[in-house]
Design an enzyme around this catalytic site. Structure first.
Site, PDB file in Angstrom:
ATOM      1  N   CYS A 151       0.775  -1.244  -0.011  1.00  0.00           N
ATOM      2  CA  CYS A 151       0.096   0.037  -0.006  1.00  0.00           C
ATOM      3  C   CYS A 151       1.060   1.337  -0.046  1.00  0.00           C
ATOM      4  CB  CYS A 151      -0.898  -0.035   1.249  1.00  0.00           C
ATOM      5  SG  CYS A 151      -1.732   1.699   1.404  1.00  0.00           S
ATOM      6  N   CYS A 160       0.652   3.293   3.084  1.00  0.00           N
ATOM      7  CA  CYS A 160       1.521   2.450   4.472  1.00  0.00           C
ATOM      8  C   CYS A 160       2.789   2.876   4.262  1.00  0.00           C
ATOM      9  CB  CYS A 160       1.296   0.995   4.382  1.00  0.00           C
ATOM     10  SG  CYS A 160      -0.485   0.694   4.574  1.00  0.00           S
TER      11      CYS A 160
END
Length: 465
Positions: free
Chosen positions: A385, A388
């Protein structure tokens, strides 16, 4: 091999222009559902099979033709038909993309405009892709610009459109959604259904279908896609390609070419260019907006956040595409990772030695503790991600800062086969999700903000721990 077939007649517009002085400067026109893009047409040349035209093939017999002699007439017919045979040009766009990989955006733009003339247009969203218009202006060639007016744009974006038109002396060609489709969607689901069941349906009605109609009047289009805009979905964008999704003027697969002149340019460099050239920009940028779309689906981002975090923030990172560039979304990336099929393919993140890695059993045990002796902060993450990844440095710094303070900093990988568990038991909505497990309490508290710097996380911890 990606190829596009370009069929051209021996009577070309370039010849007409040079011999007769006919201006081929593009007309700016409305490309709504009632009228597609205006095009310059060249009158077709009809075959003359009467034998009255002189043939470039000499008769086999120099004597006058008789009624029974058909050979010279046949030769004449073949010669005249040969004069009108269309030339088929096959372009290898994969090879062209390789040649232009290290070219500047200006060089790529010039190549695109030179090649397609009035059959190409710039797709303008009202954000920093105004750089495309500046590059086109710098080539000195005529160019066209179109934009999708969804009916839900910010007032600042409409004012920006007006400023761009005045600055460059152009008229933007606006595409609008079908009113019947919009009414059907709103009457059946309300004005804000995308908050409930995702943005794809609304984007399909207000953006994708109007774009499809616009592209039907073109042979190529120019976009402002960049690889760094969304590492999870746009990391492999070429500078030019056969459009894998939409069809162009000639119809069928391969009938539309997509140019991405700034594919290899980073966002900071785009902004340096805009400032240097004193180009007008959307005033929303000064308010913290980076990626700009419709008003209900766009918000400002904070320092350290990825630019796409301001779009459809209530959905997973893998859903942050509206469908306009579906062909550039990596098909085997997010879905495979979410299903746990390629865990080893992506390097793990959050690597501070002061950070606790929780297993499924570990976080279940943490949830069962009703009288904790110390508070915990846990990030639910997926290493693929981009959001993230964007907070990795600040979260590692937080772990180092809180080492020995009595507050535990931990991580739990919540994608793949752990995702359903995380949704049901850990309040996972999208990646990353941050939870605080307070001291002497079993119920975790979800961090509500997207501001993930050390100071903000520490402040929240002090309030709820």
């Amino acid at each position: 091999m990606a190829m596009s077939v370009n069929v051209s007649s021996s009577s070309s517009s370039g010849i007409i222009n040079s011999r007769f002085g006919v201006s081929l400067e593009p007309k700016v026109s409305q490309i709504g559902s009632l009228r597609l893009l205006d095009r310059v047409h060249v009158a077709p040349v009809s075959l003359n099979l009467s034998g009255k035209r002189s043939s470039s093939v000499k008769p086999l017999n120099a004597e006058p033709k008789t009624k029974d002699s058909m050979i010279p007439l046949a030769a004449t017919m073949v010669a005249e038909i040969a004069e009108e045979v269309e030339v088929v040009e096959i372009e290898d766009f994969e090879e062209l993309a390789k040649k232009l990989e290290n070219a500047s955006p200006l060089e790529i733009m010039d190549k695109a405009l030179e090649k397609y003339g009035n059959d190409i247009a710039i797709a303008f969203s009202g954000a920093e892709d105004v750089a495309l218009i500046e590059y086109a202006h710098l080539t000195g060639r005529p160019f066209r610009v179109f934009s999708l007016d969804t009916g839900r744009l910010n007032p600042e974006t409409y004012r920006f459109f007006d400023a761009v038109e005045k600055h460059y002396g152009i008229r933007i060609e606006y595409m609008f959604p079908d009113s019947v489709e919009v009414q059907g969607l709103v009457r059946s689901k309300g004005l804000f259904s995308f908050y409930e069941d995702g943005h794809q349906e609304c984007c399909r009605v207000r953006k994708v279908r109007p774009l499809r109609r616009a592209l039907k009047g073109l042979k190529a289009w120019i976009t402002g896609q960049r690889k760094d805009q969304s590492p999870g979905t746009r990391s492999e964008i070429p500078v030019v390609q056969v459009d894998p999704v939409f069809e162009g003027l000639d119809g069928g697969v391969g009938s539309l070419v997509k140019w991405n002149p700034v594919a290899n340019v980073e966002g900071n460099d785009v902004w340096n260019f805009l400032r240097t050239m004193d180009v007008p920009v959307n005033t929303l940028h000064a308010a913290g907006y980076i990626s700009i779309g419709c008003e209900p689906c766009t918000k400002a981002v904070l320092p350290g956040q990825h630019e796409r975090e301001g779009r459809w923030w209530w959905e997973d990172a893998k859903a942050k595409e509206c469908g306009l560039h579906k062909g550039n979304v990596k098909e085997n990336s997010d879905d495979a990772k979410v299903n746990g099929e390629s865990k080893s393919a992506v390097a793990d993140i959050f690597k501070s030695e002061n950070l606790v890695t929780l297993s499924r059993q570990g976080i279940e045990n943490l949830m069962k503790l009703e009288n904790r002796k110390e508070p915990w902060i846990v990030v639910l993450y997926a290493p693929w991600c981009p959001f993230c990844q964007a907070m990795e440095a600040s979260y590692d710094e937080l772990a180092d800062k809180l080492a020995g303070s009595g507050i535990k900093v931990a991580k739990f990988r919540a994608d793949g086969d752990q995702k359903e568990f995380a949704k049901q038991e850990l309040q996972l909505g999208s990646f990353p999700t941050i939870l605080v497990f307070p001291k002497n309490s079993s119920r975790p508290i979800k961090y509500p903000s997207e501001k993930r710097d050390v100071e903000s996380l520490t402040s929240f911890l002090n309030l709820v721990r």
